[in-house]
Design a protein around this motif. Structure first.
Motif, PDB file in Angstrom:
ATOM      1  N   ARG A  70       0.694  -1.454   0.228  1.00 40.48           N
ATOM      2  CA  ARG A  70       0.080   0.019   0.135  1.00 40.48           C
ATOM      3  C   ARG A  70       0.748   1.256  -0.025  1.00 40.48           C
ATOM      4  NH1 ARG A  70      -4.669   2.062   4.425  1.00 40.48           N
ATOM      5  NH2 ARG A  70      -5.205   3.893   2.881  1.00 40.48           N
ATOM      6  N   ILE A  71       1.941   1.267   0.775  1.00 38.85           N
ATOM      7  CA  ILE A  71       2.800   2.395   0.720  1.00 38.85           C
ATOM      8  C   ILE A  71       3.627   2.664  -0.584  1.00 38.85           C
ATOM      9  CG2 ILE A  71       4.886   3.327   1.996  1.00 38.85           C
ATOM     10  CD1 ILE A  71       3.714   1.690   4.557  1.00 38.85           C
ATOM     11  N   SER A  72       3.990   1.635  -1.055  1.00 38.91           N
ATOM     12  CA  SER A  72       4.800   1.676  -2.356  1.00 38.91           C
ATOM     13  C   SER A  72       3.741   2.065  -3.277  1.00 38.91           C
ATOM     14  CB  SER A  72       5.200   0.150  -2.711  1.00 38.91           C
ATOM     15  OG  SER A  72       6.458  -0.223  -1.777  1.00 38.91           O
ATOM     16  N   ASN A  73       2.450   1.872  -3.449  1.00 34.97           N
ATOM     17  CA  ASN A  73       1.509   2.115  -4.310  1.00 34.97           C
ATOM     18  C   ASN A  73       1.240   3.661  -4.181  1.00 34.97           C
ATOM     19  OD1 ASN A  73      -0.397   1.474  -6.260  1.00 34.97           O
ATOM     20  ND2 ASN A  73      -1.870   2.338  -4.772  1.00 34.97           N
ATOM     21  N   GLY A  74       1.280   4.153  -2.908  1.00 39.50           N
ATOM     22  CA  GLY A  74       1.035   5.597  -2.935  1.00 39.50           C
ATOM     23  C   GLY A  74       2.352   6.235  -3.395  1.00 39.50           C
ATOM     24  N   PHE A  75       3.515   5.932  -3.164  1.00 34.52           N
ATOM     25  CA  PHE A  75       4.643   6.532  -3.792  1.00 34.52           C
ATOM     26  C   PHE A  75       4.676   6.512  -5.235  1.00 34.52           C
ATOM     27  CE2 PHE A  75       6.703   5.721   0.373  1.00 34.52           C
ATOM     28  CZ  PHE A  75       6.414   7.011   0.889  1.00 34.52           C
TER      29      PHE A  75
END
Length: 87
Positions: A70-75
């Motif tokens: 989820r964090i990587s997707n946001g970036f």
């Protein structure tokens, strides 16, 4: 550098979401708000939370991987829509 920039980017993303006057033409307003929320979540994690491996039980790899995705997707969304971060 990533942590330093996150402190600058996070409040700017929050303000953009609150005061935007448009969104990318290839998206709906609903999708744009969802993408902004995911970007905000990623930068909030960088600024205000410990690393993923420190927030989860080491034996719960599935939860850690899901959170990191989820964090990587946001970036990734931030990079993809970088030129659309206007107001």
């Amino acid at each position: 550098m990533d942590h330093t920039l996150a402190h600058i980017i996070l409040p700017m993303l929050i303000q953009l979401k609150e005061t935007k006057h448009g969104y990318p033409s290839d998206l709906s307003l609903e999708d744009w708000n969802k993408y902004l929320d995911e970007m905000i979540y990623a930068f909030d994690c960088k600024v205000n939370k410990e690393e993923v491996y420190m927030r989860f039980d080491i034996n719960d790899r599935e939860a850690m991987e899901k959170e990191q995705e989820r964090i990587s997707n946001g970036f990734e969304l931030f990079g993809k829509y970088y030129e659309n971060l206007w107001d």
